[in-house]
Design an enzyme around this catalytic site. Sequence first.
Site, PDB file in Angstrom:
ATOM      1  N   THR A   1     -51.616 -26.175  18.840  1.00 20.89           N
ATOM      2  CA  THR A   1     -51.346 -27.550  19.267  1.00 20.89           C
ATOM      3  C   THR A   1     -51.853 -28.575  18.259  1.00 20.89           C
ATOM      4  O   THR A   1     -52.795 -28.300  17.498  1.00 20.89           O
ATOM      5  CB  THR A   1     -52.039 -27.775  20.629  1.00 20.89           C
ATOM      6  OG1 THR A   1     -51.970 -29.153  20.972  1.00 20.89           O
ATOM      7  CG2 THR A   1     -53.517 -27.392  20.596  1.00 20.89           C
ATOM      8  N   ASP A   2     -51.291 -29.772  18.326  1.00 22.50           N
ATOM      9  CA  ASP A   2     -51.789 -30.869  17.479  1.00 22.50           C
ATOM     10  C   ASP A   2     -53.150 -31.384  17.970  1.00 22.50           C
ATOM     11  O   ASP A   2     -53.855 -32.087  17.249  1.00 22.50           O
ATOM     12  CB  ASP A   2     -50.784 -32.035  17.428  1.00 22.50           C
ATOM     13  CG  ASP A   2     -50.414 -32.630  18.784  1.00 22.50           C
ATOM     14  OD1 ASP A   2     -50.933 -32.144  19.822  1.00 22.50           O
ATOM     15  OD2 ASP A   2     -49.619 -33.585  18.818  1.00 22.50           O
ATOM     16  N   GLU A   3     -53.514 -31.030  19.219  1.00 22.83           N
ATOM     17  CA  GLU A   3     -54.754 -31.585  19.789  1.00 22.83           C
ATOM     18  C   GLU A   3     -56.000 -31.116  19.047  1.00 22.83           C
ATOM     19  O   GLU A   3     -57.059 -31.726  19.179  1.00 22.83           O
ATOM     20  CB  GLU A   3     -54.863 -31.232  21.274  1.00 22.83           C
ATOM     21  CG  GLU A   3     -53.726 -31.789  22.078  1.00 22.83           C
ATOM     22  CD  GLU A   3     -54.051 -32.010  23.555  1.00 22.83           C
ATOM     23  OE1 GLU A   3     -55.229 -31.933  23.931  1.00 22.83           O
ATOM     24  OE2 GLU A   3     -53.103 -32.267  24.305  1.00 22.83           O
TER      25      GLU A   3
ATOM     26  N   TYR B   1     -60.015 -27.887  26.359  1.00 20.46           N
ATOM     27  CA  TYR B   1     -58.748 -27.234  25.984  1.00 20.46           C
ATOM     28  C   TYR B   1     -58.584 -27.196  24.468  1.00 20.46           C
ATOM     29  O   TYR B   1     -58.372 -26.132  23.879  1.00 20.46           O
ATOM     30  CB  TYR B   1     -57.552 -27.961  26.624  1.00 20.46           C
ATOM     31  CG  TYR B   1     -56.230 -27.610  25.975  1.00 20.46           C
ATOM     32  CD1 TYR B   1     -55.690 -26.340  26.113  1.00 20.46           C
ATOM     33  CD2 TYR B   1     -55.525 -28.547  25.189  1.00 20.46           C
ATOM     34  CE1 TYR B   1     -54.483 -25.993  25.499  1.00 20.46           C
ATOM     35  CE2 TYR B   1     -54.322 -28.215  24.584  1.00 20.46           C
ATOM     36  CZ  TYR B   1     -53.807 -26.933  24.743  1.00 20.46           C
ATOM     37  OH  TYR B   1     -52.623 -26.596  24.130  1.00 20.46           O
TER      38      TYR B   1
ATOM     39  N   LYS C   1     -58.528 -24.037  21.807  1.00 16.49           N
ATOM     40  CA  LYS C   1     -57.398 -23.751  20.910  1.00 16.49           C
ATOM     41  C   LYS C   1     -57.862 -23.769  19.452  1.00 16.49           C
ATOM     42  O   LYS C   1     -57.430 -22.942  18.648  1.00 16.49           O
ATOM     43  CB  LYS C   1     -56.267 -24.765  21.111  1.00 16.49           C
ATOM     44  CG  LYS C   1     -55.528 -24.655  22.422  1.00 16.49           C
ATOM     45  CD  LYS C   1     -54.781 -23.342  22.622  1.00 16.49           C
ATOM     46  CE  LYS C   1     -53.566 -23.192  21.735  1.00 16.49           C
ATOM     47  NZ  LYS C   1     -52.776 -21.970  22.094  1.00 16.49           N
TER      48      LYS C   1
END
Length: 366
Positions: free
Chosen positions: A132-134, A158, A162
Amino acid sequence: MILVTGGAGFIGSNFVLQWCAHNDEPVVNLDALTYAGNLTNLSALEGNDKHRFIKGNICDEALLASLFAEHRPRAVVHFAAESHVDRSITGPEAFVETNVVGTFRLLEAARAHWNGLQGAEKESFRFLHVSTDEVYGTLGLNDPAFTETTSYAPNSPYSASKAASDHLVRSYFHTYGMPVLTTNCSNNYGPFHFPEKLIPLMIVNALAGKSLPVYGDGQQIRDWLYVEDHCSGIRRVLEAGTFGETYNVGGWNEKANIDIVRTVCTLLDEMAPSADRMVVNEQTGKPVEHYAELITYVTDRPGHDRRYAIDARKIERELGWKPAETFETGIRKTVAWYLANQEWVKGVMDGSYRDWMAQQYENIRA
Ligand code: NAD
Ligand code: DAU
């Protein structure tokens, strides 16, 4: 064949459907069927020999060893994860368990399998990790978009879990030479999106006359990509990506949350007018004239990242991938899909998809 994990979730099921439509190679789909896993997403593949579903957990070492031994996949595409930021705030442990420990177990099983391969089989093996970009943290309004070299700065349990999984994947390339690929994608939307995430939640709530909860001031920015474009990007990276590299995947569609919610309301006004459906505001008991009346600002998400933006030039330059949908075409398709698939929504909302899965799973096992 390829081994897909998490293929009964939102993106995983779109990927499996797309894969089976474009490839002759079979898919073994390993999914634990948590609340987010829904086999009805894959009902179009019933009776299709190319798809084999296995209910199981990526943390289960013995199951993974037997799966690799039996199916000898030539590739792994790893979607399985706990994926909802809000759930990670109320219950972070499951995120560490699946996203970190689960990814580690899967890497170990893949490494043992890859070590036992020889010649062409060994050379063609690859492990693609979907991220993810997060992991890059948050941007100011005028900051440049995330590139593959942006430092990691995850802000939620989260995104931290990741990020940890991304680091493990990276280390298996550098330490063991394992042929790994990582994709970091922005916010997806489209069919089969679980209705606790922003876009499907707004559609489902609006049609039911419920309030549309916008966190904080609604000015947080996300970069939206139609899910089928994400899946085609993953297929392209799997096909031609350079081992050990990461690829940002995005649609160049930065939008503030409040604008997303207003767009959904406008499309619903056009495609499913509230007057025709006699939608009543659950709070006031009065008929809803325009769905935007239901917008309600609520307490902000703790640690809420202000802005994400993906610079997707590398995947375009090196692999020739570009999204096919604009936001305007993708969001219209999405709203139309939810309107045409009210049974799917109902099954998720009343939990009956789980009964169906229990029955279906018995059939699959038989
Ligand atoms: P999702 O929550 O809809 O689906 C996750 C799937 O994984 C479910 O089918 C669930 O049953 C399965 N699963 C969960 N724990 C498992 C376990 N321990 N063992 C086996 N299966 C398990 O998630 P999604 O939105 O489809 O996201 C898929 C992947 O893509 C995730 O890795 C996520 O981090 C990543 N991603 C998502 C987005 C997005 O916008 N949704 C964007 C970028 C990256
Ligand atoms: O950026 C990629 C990520 O996008 C993925 O890695 C995650 O798995 C995926 O869930 C998604 O995370 P977000 O937190 O961005 O998605 P969500 O749909 O939960 O929220 C989108 C934005 O909308 C976010 O800024 C929070 C806001 N929001 C969300 C909900 C559910 C609201 O304002 N109200 C809501 O009720």
